[in-house]
Structure formats: C-alpha cells, structure tokens
Design a protein around this motif. Structure first.
Motif, PDB file in Angstrom:
ATOM      1  N   GLY A  45       0.797  -1.232   0.000  1.00  0.00           N
ATOM      2  CA  GLY A  45       0.000   0.000   0.000  1.00  0.00           C
ATOM      3  C   GLY A  45       0.826   1.277   0.000  1.00  0.00           C
ATOM      4  N   PRO A  46       1.744   1.449   0.982  1.00  0.00           N
ATOM      5  CA  PRO A  46       2.464   2.723   1.040  1.00  0.00           C
ATOM      6  C   PRO A  46       3.234   3.045  -0.237  1.00  0.00           C
ATOM      7  N   GLN A  47       3.907   2.049  -0.799  1.00  0.00           N
ATOM      8  CA  GLN A  47       4.682   2.381  -2.000  1.00  0.00           C
ATOM      9  C   GLN A  47       3.758   2.706  -3.165  1.00  0.00           C
ATOM     10  N   ALA A  72       1.241   6.797  -6.823  1.00  0.00           N
ATOM     11  CA  ALA A  72       0.091   7.577  -7.292  1.00  0.00           C
ATOM     12  C   ALA A  72       0.309   9.068  -7.029  1.00  0.00           C
ATOM     13  N   TRP A  73       0.869   9.375  -5.883  1.00  0.00           N
ATOM     14  CA  TRP A  73       1.131  10.788  -5.547  1.00  0.00           C
ATOM     15  C   TRP A  73       2.139  11.377  -6.514  1.00  0.00           C
ATOM     16  N   HIS A  74       3.187  10.640  -6.794  1.00  0.00           N
ATOM     17  CA  HIS A  74       4.183  11.158  -7.725  1.00  0.00           C
ATOM     18  C   HIS A  74       3.633  11.236  -9.150  1.00  0.00           C
ATOM     19  N   ALA A 121      -2.538  18.743   4.843  1.00  0.00           N
ATOM     20  CA  ALA A 121      -3.302  17.489   4.832  1.00  0.00           C
ATOM     21  C   ALA A 121      -2.582  16.439   3.980  1.00  0.00           C
ATOM     22  N   LEU A 122      -2.062  16.857   2.841  1.00  0.00           N
ATOM     23  CA  LEU A 122      -1.417  15.895   1.945  1.00  0.00           C
ATOM     24  C   LEU A 122      -0.125  15.352   2.531  1.00  0.00           C
ATOM     25  N   ILE A 123       0.712  16.238   3.041  1.00  0.00           N
ATOM     26  CA  ILE A 123       2.014  15.768   3.541  1.00  0.00           C
ATOM     27  C   ILE A 123       1.828  14.945   4.814  1.00  0.00           C
ATOM     28  N   GLY A 127      -0.890  13.546   5.812  1.00  0.00           N
ATOM     29  CA  GLY A 127      -1.690  12.358   5.483  1.00  0.00           C
ATOM     30  C   GLY A 127      -0.836  11.298   4.806  1.00  0.00           C
ATOM     31  N   GLY A 128      -0.072  11.705   3.820  1.00  0.00           N
ATOM     32  CA  GLY A 128       0.745  10.746   3.071  1.00  0.00           C
ATOM     33  C   GLY A 128       1.780  10.070   3.948  1.00  0.00           C
ATOM     34  N   HIS A 129       2.377  10.848   4.821  1.00  0.00           N
ATOM     35  CA  HIS A 129       3.457  10.282   5.626  1.00  0.00           C
ATOM     36  C   HIS A 129       2.955   9.582   6.885  1.00  0.00           C
ATOM     37  N   ALA A 130       1.638   9.406   6.960  1.00  0.00           N
ATOM     38  CA  ALA A 130       1.104   8.481   7.971  1.00  0.00           C
ATOM     39  C   ALA A 130       1.427   7.044   7.578  1.00  0.00           C
ATOM     40  N   PHE A 131       1.825   6.861   6.320  1.00  0.00           N
ATOM     41  CA  PHE A 131       2.008   5.503   5.784  1.00  0.00           C
ATOM     42  C   PHE A 131       3.447   5.255   5.345  1.00  0.00           C
ATOM     43  N   GLY A 132       3.871   4.030   5.514  1.00  0.00           N
ATOM     44  CA  GLY A 132       5.086   3.573   4.862  1.00  0.00           C
ATOM     45  C   GLY A 132       6.368   4.080   5.477  1.00  0.00           C
ATOM     46  N   LYS A 133       7.405   4.012   4.675  1.00  0.00           N
ATOM     47  CA  LYS A 133       8.727   4.370   5.158  1.00  0.00           C
ATOM     48  C   LYS A 133       9.581   4.904   4.025  1.00  0.00           C
ATOM     49  N   SER A 134      10.682   5.476   4.429  1.00  0.00           N
ATOM     50  CA  SER A 134      11.689   5.942   3.495  1.00  0.00           C
ATOM     51  C   SER A 134      12.839   4.938   3.500  1.00  0.00           C
ATOM     52  N   HIS A 135      13.528   4.891   2.359  1.00  0.00           N
ATOM     53  CA  HIS A 135      14.531   3.842   2.188  1.00  0.00           C
ATOM     54  C   HIS A 135      15.897   4.431   1.896  1.00  0.00           C
ATOM     55  N   GLY A 136      16.841   4.176   2.808  1.00  0.00           N
ATOM     56  CA  GLY A 136      18.154   4.795   2.621  1.00  0.00           C
ATOM     57  C   GLY A 136      19.290   3.956   3.155  1.00  0.00           C
ATOM     58  N   MET A 184      17.123   0.638  -1.111  1.00  0.00           N
ATOM     59  CA  MET A 184      17.623   2.005  -1.180  1.00  0.00           C
ATOM     60  C   MET A 184      16.796   2.721  -2.243  1.00  0.00           C
ATOM     61  N   THR A 185      16.102   3.762  -1.815  1.00  0.00           N
ATOM     62  CA  THR A 185      15.306   4.508  -2.794  1.00  0.00           C
ATOM     63  C   THR A 185      15.862   5.917  -2.906  1.00  0.00           C
ATOM     64  N   ASN A 186      15.538   6.744  -1.947  1.00  0.00           N
ATOM     65  CA  ASN A 186      15.986   8.133  -2.048  1.00  0.00           C
ATOM     66  C   ASN A 186      17.082   8.492  -1.049  1.00  0.00           C
ATOM     67  N   GLY A 187      17.317   7.641  -0.079  1.00  0.00           N
ATOM     68  CA  GLY A 187      18.458   7.880   0.795  1.00  0.00           C
ATOM     69  C   GLY A 187      18.128   8.159   2.246  1.00  0.00           C
ATOM     70  N   MET A 234      11.796  11.818  10.816  1.00  0.00           N
ATOM     71  CA  MET A 234      11.132  12.919  10.112  1.00  0.00           C
ATOM     72  C   MET A 234      12.131  13.487   9.109  1.00  0.00           C
ATOM     73  N   MET A 235      11.593  14.012   8.016  1.00  0.00           N
ATOM     74  CA  MET A 235      12.443  14.714   7.054  1.00  0.00           C
ATOM     75  C   MET A 235      12.425  16.206   7.398  1.00  0.00           C
ATOM     76  N   THR A 236      13.388  16.934   6.849  1.00  0.00           N
ATOM     77  CA  THR A 236      13.399  18.384   7.067  1.00  0.00           C
ATOM     78  C   THR A 236      12.078  18.986   6.585  1.00  0.00           C
ATOM     79  N   SER A 237      11.543  18.431   5.487  1.00  0.00           N
ATOM     80  CA  SER A 237      10.272  18.935   4.947  1.00  0.00           C
ATOM     81  C   SER A 237       9.093  18.589   5.848  1.00  0.00           C
ATOM     82  N   ASP A 238       9.240  17.608   6.723  1.00  0.00           N
ATOM     83  CA  ASP A 238       8.191  17.314   7.712  1.00  0.00           C
ATOM     84  C   ASP A 238       8.293  18.289   8.884  1.00  0.00           C
TER      85      ASP A 238
HETATM   86  C1  HEM Z   1       7.846   8.507   1.037  1.00  0.00           C
HETATM   87  C2  HEM Z   1       9.381  13.028   0.364  1.00  0.00           C
HETATM   88  C3  HEM Z   1       4.831  14.559   0.245  1.00  0.00           C
HETATM   89  C4  HEM Z   1       3.321   9.993   0.433  1.00  0.00           C
HETATM   90  C5  HEM Z   1       8.638   9.584   0.823  1.00  0.00           C
HETATM   91  C6  HEM Z   1      10.047   9.548   0.681  1.00  0.00           C
HETATM   92  C7  HEM Z   1      10.490  10.803   0.490  1.00  0.00           C
HETATM   93  C8  HEM Z   1       9.353  11.650   0.509  1.00  0.00           C
HETATM   94  C9  HEM Z   1      11.924  11.250   0.297  1.00  0.00           C
HETATM   95  C10 HEM Z   1      10.884   8.299   0.790  1.00  0.00           C
HETATM   96  C11 HEM Z   1      10.982   7.560  -0.505  1.00  0.00           C
HETATM   97  C12 HEM Z   1      11.802   6.327  -0.266  1.00  0.00           C
HETATM   98  O1  HEM Z   1      13.012   6.477  -0.044  1.00  0.00           O
HETATM   99  O2  HEM Z   1      11.256   5.237  -0.268  1.00  0.00           O
HETATM  100  C13 HEM Z   1       8.276  13.842   0.363  1.00  0.00           C
HETATM  101  C14 HEM Z   1       8.317  15.269   0.331  1.00  0.00           C
HETATM  102  C15 HEM Z   1       7.039  15.705   0.293  1.00  0.00           C
HETATM  103  C16 HEM Z   1       6.193  14.542   0.304  1.00  0.00           C
HETATM  104  C17 HEM Z   1       9.583  16.109   0.304  1.00  0.00           C
HETATM  105  C18 HEM Z   1       6.531  17.120   0.265  1.00  0.00           C
HETATM  106  C19 HEM Z   1       7.016  18.080   1.004  1.00  0.00           C
HETATM  107  C20 HEM Z   1       4.036  13.443   0.173  1.00  0.00           C
HETATM  108  C21 HEM Z   1       2.638  13.453  -0.119  1.00  0.00           C
HETATM  109  C22 HEM Z   1       2.226  12.158  -0.090  1.00  0.00           C
HETATM  110  C23 HEM Z   1       3.361  11.349   0.254  1.00  0.00           C
HETATM  111  C24 HEM Z   1       1.827  14.688  -0.457  1.00  0.00           C
HETATM  112  C25 HEM Z   1       0.854  11.600  -0.335  1.00  0.00           C
HETATM  113  C26 HEM Z   1      -0.252  12.233  -0.162  1.00  0.00           C
HETATM  114  C27 HEM Z   1       4.409   9.214   0.726  1.00  0.00           C
HETATM  115  C28 HEM Z   1       4.340   7.806   1.085  1.00  0.00           C
HETATM  116  C29 HEM Z   1       5.646   7.382   1.262  1.00  0.00           C
HETATM  117  C30 HEM Z   1       6.484   8.534   1.008  1.00  0.00           C
HETATM  118  C31 HEM Z   1       3.082   6.976   1.244  1.00  0.00           C
HETATM  119  C32 HEM Z   1       6.111   5.999   1.677  1.00  0.00           C
HETATM  120  C33 HEM Z   1       6.487   5.176   0.506  1.00  0.00           C
HETATM  121  C34 HEM Z   1       6.896   3.785   0.890  1.00  0.00           C
HETATM  122  O3  HEM Z   1       6.601   3.328   1.994  1.00  0.00           O
HETATM  123  O4  HEM Z   1       7.513   3.121   0.045  1.00  0.00           O
HETATM  124  N1  HEM Z   1       8.230  10.892   0.693  1.00  0.00           N
HETATM  125  N2  HEM Z   1       6.980  13.431   0.362  1.00  0.00           N
HETATM  126  N3  HEM Z   1       4.449  12.158   0.367  1.00  0.00           N
HETATM  127  N4  HEM Z   1       5.716   9.613   0.713  1.00  0.00           N
HETATM  128 FE1  HEM Z   1       6.340  11.531   0.612  1.00  0.00          FE
END
Ligand code: HEM
Length: 738
Positions: free
Chosen positions: A86-88, A93-95, A268-270, A272-281, A317-320, A381-385
């Motif tokens: 789901g998260p990926q 879809a967001w991208h 809401a988008l940021i 909301g989106g980052h309630a799910f999944g993880k970053s890969h580095g 490893m995805t974005n670091g 958290m990311m700097t953008s968070d």
């Molecule tokens: C993951 C950046 C906004 C949904 C990530 C990752 C980065 C990132 C760097 C990690 C990718 C990886 O290494 O796997 C940002 C930035 C945002 C932003 C800079 C805006 C300031 C959003 C928005 C959504 C979203 C608007 C959806 C509404 C997600 C999800 C993941 C993710 C679900 C997890 C993906 C996974 O688990 O594989 N984001 N994001 N992000 N982002 Fe964002």
C-alpha cells in the motif's frame, strides 16, 4: 564483414537513427515545431478503441478486490514492506499526480507519464518502476479496459482504503500517453540525468529561483512548480539540502501553491501521506545503478540496481533517507502529527548519508522493521516534515488536525481526490460508479443546461441579431477567439463554455480589454434571444468568419454546435483561473510587458506551447494565425500586416514571406521589428516575433508558403475554418468523447 577494408566502410543496416548529435544539439535555439505532432494516433496502438466503452465493461468492485489481494501478497522479486504494498503504491500515485502544475496545466496523473522519461528516471521517482511493474499482472488481465493512468490512481485509492482511510471518490477516464513527453519545460538546469544522484547533489537551483528563501523577491520561474530539476516538489533535506525546516516551508508553500494547493490542503497531503510507509536509505547513492532510461538492456526497463544484499527488502535504497514516521505505518491514524508535535527532533544521518531527523527523547515510540520481526527503529522525520511544525501557518493547521482527527481525515480525503483528479478537466470526462455527485470548486463546474436546445431557426435568428449589433467582424472574431483560446489540453481547463470571459478574472485581463464592450452587446442578444452568452459569443465568431470569407469571395459555412451554458461567478475559482492569463498569446499578438523578467522562455516558444495546448498541428497553427491576422485580431488593434482587415485572405503570409521586404529589430532584445520601404527608408509596418516566426522558422515557413501560393487561398480558408472550429469545440466534452 569485408576483411582488410576500412572498418567504417562496407555494409551497414542503415543509419544510426537519432544518434547524437541531433538537430537540437547543433542548433539549441531552434523552435521544435515538430513537437506538435508527437503522441498522435500513429503512436497509439489503441487509437481505434473507445476507452469509455472499454472502461464501462470493468466490474470496478471486482478489480478493486484484485488490487487489494495483490497489495497484501508479497512477491519474492520485490518483497513488500510490512507485508503491504500500500504505502509504495500511494507514493507512486502521488508522484504520478504531483507533477501537475497550474501555470500550464502540464504534468499530472492524466496520462501515466511516469512510465516515460524524463519522469520515469528522476531520482525522486526512485523505485516507482518497481511499483508499476508489480501492477503489470493486473494491467495485463484488464488490457485496454483500464489505462495505466487510471490503474495507478485507483491502486493508490485501494491502498489508502485497505489501511483504514476513507477515500472521497474515484473517476476513471484517463487516456494513456504512448511516448515520452518532450514538450514540457522542466527547467533550465542541465543536470546529469544518466547517473544516480542524491538529494545532497540537488543544489544547483539558482537558474530557476530568484532571491533566497525568506527574501521578499524569492520566486520560482514560471511555469515551473518543482524546486529543483528532477524533483516532484521539494528537496526533503531542505532547499539545497541545507536541513533548514523554515526555508523548507517556504519552498513547500511555493511549490504546492503551483500545484494549486492551499496551506490546509498542503498540510493534509504531507501529514496524510506520511502516515504511511517508510523511506529507504540503506546504501550510498553512488553505489546505485543507472535510472531506468539509462539502465542496461537486461534490466528490462527497471533502474537503480542496488548491489547490496538482496538489493531489496531490508536492503532497499530509494531516495536515501531511512525510517518511518509512525509506529504503525500501515494504518491510518494520527500518529504522524502526534509524534511530530509530541517530541523534539534532532538532526542525524541515514545509513546512506542523507540528512534526516530523529526524536531527541530516547523514550519516544519506535517503529518496527519493515522485514525483520522483533527489530525496531527510532522514528524519522524529514526536514520537509519538520517544516510543518516550524512554519507558523502550517503549525496552526497541524494543531487543528491534531485536535480533530475527523477534520484531518476529511481534509486529506478531499485533497487526495483533488490531487489525483485535478487535471481531468470537466466532470463530463469522469467515468465509473465511484464519482462523487457533488461539484467541487477546482472542477470549474458548469450549471446544467436549461430551456430547450437551440434549433436551426433559432441559430439563424441569433446570427442576424449579432449582425444587427453593427459590431465589426474583427471585434466579433476577437471576442469569440478570446473566449475559446484559454482552453488547454493539458488539464482541460478553460474554453468558451461557461462564458467565463465575462467573469472575473478574465474580464479584467489586459488582453481581453477589447472584448468588454462586445460582450456587453452580445449579452443583450443572448438575453433577448433566449440563448446562453457562451453560445452567442461563439456564434458571433462564426458570423464574423463567414462574413470575412464572403468578403474574400468564399461562401463557407462555419460549423456551430449550440449547448453551451453560462457559469456564475461563484462557480469560478478566481485565483486558479488567474493562472490561465497568458504571459504571451501570439494568436492575438500579445506579450506581457515584463515577460523577460518572469521567464526565460521566448515569446515564440510560448506561442508554440499555446498551439500545443490547443492541440493544433503545425498547419492548423499557421492557418489559424493567418486567419486571425486577416480578421484584425491583434489585441491592441495594431496592424496585422494586411491591407484588407476583415477579408479572409492569406495576405499576412504574403507579407512575412516577401523577399522584397527588409525587417529590422527595433531593440537589442529583438521583440519588435520595423519594416522599412527599401526605396524611401520609411517605416511601413511594425511586427513582433509572433508575426515573423512564420517567415523565420523553416517548418512554419514551409506551411505558410502553401497558403501564400497562388493556388493556396481556398485551402487556406478551408483549413482556417477547420482550425477555428477545433478551437471553439475544444472544451465540448459534453458533446464529444475524450
Ligand atoms: C515517502 C518526500 C509529500 C506519500 C517519501 C520519501 C520521500 C518523501 C523522500 C521516501 C521515498 C523512499 O526512499 O522510499 C516527500 C516530500 C514531500 C512529500 C519532500 C513534500 C514536502 C508526500 C505526499 C504524499 C506522500 C503529499 C501523499 C499524499 C508518501 C508515502 C511514502 C512517502 C506513502 C512511503 C512510501 C513507501 O513506503 O515506500 N516521501 N513526500 N508524500 N511519501 Fe512523501
């Protein structure tokens, strides 16, 4: 092989087509008119398919059940994190949608452009290739009945739903592109796209920005929306990877604003989106393989080969950046905001070396490893968070969402729906059983038609009433064209339907000044004749073109399809319509005076872009411009290089192609030109780049020659009328498929 011969001699299988250097390498300034003919029916193996009919055969609940099953079934070649794709898929879809930008309506989820370069291979899109490839078995089962573009958004929705999030709705109807988009201007920087990168490398952004974050003049070049080449929006490590959350907030506001999102939608988008999944580095970017577009043949379209361990799963490893925002990354909850605000955060580095943040408090909740049972990690958290916590306006919104989870849920739900459907255009294009009934402001809603549709007699009566106003063919044509020319095929906004020409903000644009008295007179005709203003404006254009053709000795009928309605001011979202105001419009020979200050794009490039956004071919572009010049449709009433204004002749081309005339740039910038009489030296005409491009550019000149030739006039009139009608009908999704 011819032994003993020069190695470059002998038989070959033909030329190495497209080998560099290409035309654009040799002549970087050339206007790439051929862009107009990309992604046409010739490129589309499904061009004979009726997508709406094919989509109607899909049992959407059954398809969603298949997607749900897939989301929770891990496959060995790319194991899912937490047993849930789901998260990926949400990120995919967001991208897919997040490339949308309001300035020209390009980008967005509408054509699944994520499959093609350059977007497929942007560092920011790392591993979205895997997400799409994971979906291929479902795409294969449904074939032409579900486009990639629809499937990507639908999968994002299903992913949200299985994790407990109530989505707002889903509409099908996106038609896939069949080749890379080489028309969209993604920014001036020549960064190395062939190799992997890292956010730390993403510092060369000076060409697209003026000033620094925090400066009053800090601004992003139009029509760009991303803060850096090859990013969807902003650098997660902050501008220039500087780790500064306050500066990151400034960038987020500008870039999400360019996506037509306000502060609340952005949060809401940021969040909301980052309630799910993880970053890969897990791995240094330098060790990662080439992106898909540059990967070796045997990678079969997948990129970013990871040499560490299995190259996936726990080694991904995805974005670091590494880690998750919440303790339960596959459930919709408010933990992202709770943790963002519940703890102090301090900077640290991921295993790959990326800048990120971790709770200062060792007692803060932890998050499970995505693959190894029993292993836990600190939250991330990311700097953008952190930016959402630091910026006072975002902070206030976050705190409201923190206190009211339902309000947050609804806001994210609506913002996600907008994000993923923003570029679909009128609701008439929406397909399927999950389309919400309500009209939303960003959909540019139109009222339902009232009264009986206009018949042929009504049309003839209205046409006469238009003639009786005594308005000139020039003014009538100018007004009709001004109503229709706002259309853009990128996000299917604008157009004559709705008569928004008569509403704010369009009625106040400098370029529309000429239309104001005309609209007032046509409004009278409409109300007396029981017709919509929108229909009467377009009909007035038909009348003008027919009269101008007749004056040139051609008896033509300009098609008129009634059925347009008039929008209200309340149905017209002024701030987002303001983006449709042209920086330049070559058709009406208009250039915003400070153009060079807001963009490095030339007027003729913007003209080409507008022709593209109207869906015109090169001949249509040329014919349409020639006709508008004949009709005297310069915005300021200036000379259109013809002595017979209001007579539909190709005289304009005769002037710009004439070898006997000599043009002279009037200033160094070369935006205005004078034509001098060769004998007397006296200036006889003035012209712009919008005029001279039809003589200076080889491809446009070749077409203009056809119309300027002795046997060209009838063809010109016919082609002009067809192009005119195409523009008038461009937004009529109520009467045509598309
Ligand atoms: C993951 C950046 C906004 C949904 C990530 C990752 C980065 C990132 C760097 C990690 C990718 C990886 O290494 O796997 C940002 C930035 C945002 C932003 C800079 C805006 C300031 C959003 C928005 C959504 C979203 C608007 C959806 C509404 C997600 C999800 C993941 C993710 C679900 C997890 C993906 C996974 O688990 O594989 N984001 N994001 N992000 N982002 Fe964002």
């Amino acid at each position: 092989v011819l032994e003993g011969k020069c190695p470059f001699g002998g038989n070959t299988l033909g030329g190495a087509q497209t080998s560099a250097p290409t035309l654009s390498d040799w002549y970087p300034q050339r206007l790439r008119v051929e862009q107009l003919h990309r992604d046409g029916a010739a490129a589309n193996p499904l061009s004979d398919e009726d997508y709406a009919a094919a989509f109607a055969t899909v049992d959407l609940p059954a398809l969603k059940a298949e997607i749900t099953q897939f989301l929770t079934t891990s496959v060995p070649w790319w194991p899912s994190d937490y047993g849930n794709y789901g998260p990926q898929m949400i990120r995919m879809a967001w991208h897919s949608a997040g490339t949308y930008r309001i300035a020209d309506g390009r980008g967005g989820a509408g054509q699944a452009m994520q499959r093609f370069a350059p977007i497929s291979s942007w560092w920011d899109n790392g591993n979205t290739d895997k997400s799409r490839r994971l979906l291929w078995p479902i795409k294969q089962r449904y074939g032409a009945a579900i486009s990639w573009a629809d499937l990507i958004v639908l999968t994002g929705n299903c992913a949200l739903e299985i994790m407990g999030f109530p989505t707002y709705g889903f509409a099908g109807g996106r038609r896939d592109a069949w080749e890379a988009d080489d028309a969209t201007y993604w920014g001036p920087e020549h960064i190395d796209m062939t190799a992997p990168s890292s956010y730390d490398d993403m510092v060369s952004r000076d060409q697209r920005w003026t000033g620094s974050p925090g400066d009053a003049d800090y601004e992003l070049q139009q029509p760009l929306a991303a803060s850096h080449q090859a990013l969807i929006y902003v650098n997660p490590e902050g501008p220039e990877a500087n780790g500064d959350p306050a500066a990151s907030a400034v960038d987020i506001r500008i870039t999400f604003g360019r996506m037509a999102m306000d502060d609340e939608e952005t949060v809401a988008l940021i969040a909301g989106g980052h309630a799910f999944g993880k970053s890969h580095g897990q791995v240094a970017a330098a060790r990662i393989g080439a992106p898909p577009e540059n990967a070796p043949m045997e990678a079969m379209g997948l990129g970013w080969h990871n040499p560490q361990g299995a190259g996936n799963g726990a080694d991904t490893m995805t974005n670091g950046i590494e880690g998750s925002w919440t303790p339960d990354p596959t459930t919709w909850d408010n933990a992202y905001l709770e943790n963002l605000f519940g703890h102090e955060w301090e900077q640290t580095r991921s295993p790959a070396g990326a800048l990120q943040w971790t709770p200062a408090d060792p007692a803060a909740p932890r998050t499970p490893d995505a693959h190894r049972p029993g292993v836990e990690h600190p939250l991330m958290m990311m700097t953008s968070d952190i930016a959402l916590k630091v910026d006072p306006v975002y902070r206030e919104i976050c705190q409201r969402f923190l206190a009211d989870f339902d309000a947050f849920t609804l806001a994210f739900s609506k913002a996600w729906y907008k994000l993923t459907h923003r570029d679909m255009g009128p609701k008439a294009r929406y397909l399927g059983p999950e389309v919400p009934a309500d009209d939303l402001p960003w959909q540019d809603p139109l009222p339902a038609p009232t009264g009986t549709p206009l018949g042929a007699d009504d049309v003839a009566r209205l046409a006469q009433a238009v003639r009786d106003t005594g308005l000139s063919t020039s003014d009538l044509a100018y007004t009709a064209f001004s109503a229709a020319v706002t259309y853009r095929d990128s996000d299917k906004r604008g157009g004559a339907n709705g008569a928004r020409l008569a509403l704010a903000p369009q009625k106040d644009w400098v370029v529309n000044r000429r239309t104001v008295p005309v609209v007032a007179a046509l409004r009278e005709v409409a109300s007396r004749g029981g017709a919509s203003l929108a229909d009467v404006v377009v009909l007035a254009g038909c009348v003008a073109v027919e009269d101008a053709a007749r004056a040139a000795g051609h008896d033509v009928r300009v098609p008129f399809t009634p059925g347009r309605v008039d929008a209200t001011q309340e149905q017209t979202d002024v701030p987002t319509f303001e983006w449709l105001a042209p920086l330049a419009d070559g058709f009406r020979n208009y250039t915003q005076p400070d153009l060079a200050e807001v963009t490095s794009v030339s007027p003729e490039q913007l003209f080409l872009d507008k022709a593209d956004l109207l869906g015109l071919s090169a001949p249509e572009w040329v014919a349409l411009t020639g006709g508008l010049r004949a009709l005297g449709c310069n915005h300021d009433g200036s000379s259109t290089l013809t002595d017979r204004v209001g007579v539909l002749t190709p005289d304009f081309f005769g002037t710009v192609l004439s070898p006997d005339l000599r043009w002279r740039a009037l200033e160094e910038a070369g935006t205005q030109f004078a034509l001098d009489d060769v004998d007397t030296g006296a200036q006889v005409h003035r012209a712009t780049r919008h005029d001279l491009v039809f003589g200076a550019n080889a491809q446009l000149r070749a077409v203009a020659e056809v119309y300027a030739s002795r046997d060209g006039e009838a063809r010109f009139v016919r082609d002009f009328v067809a192009a005119w009608d195409k523009v008038m009908m461009a937004d009529r999704y109520d009467v045509r498929a598309g």
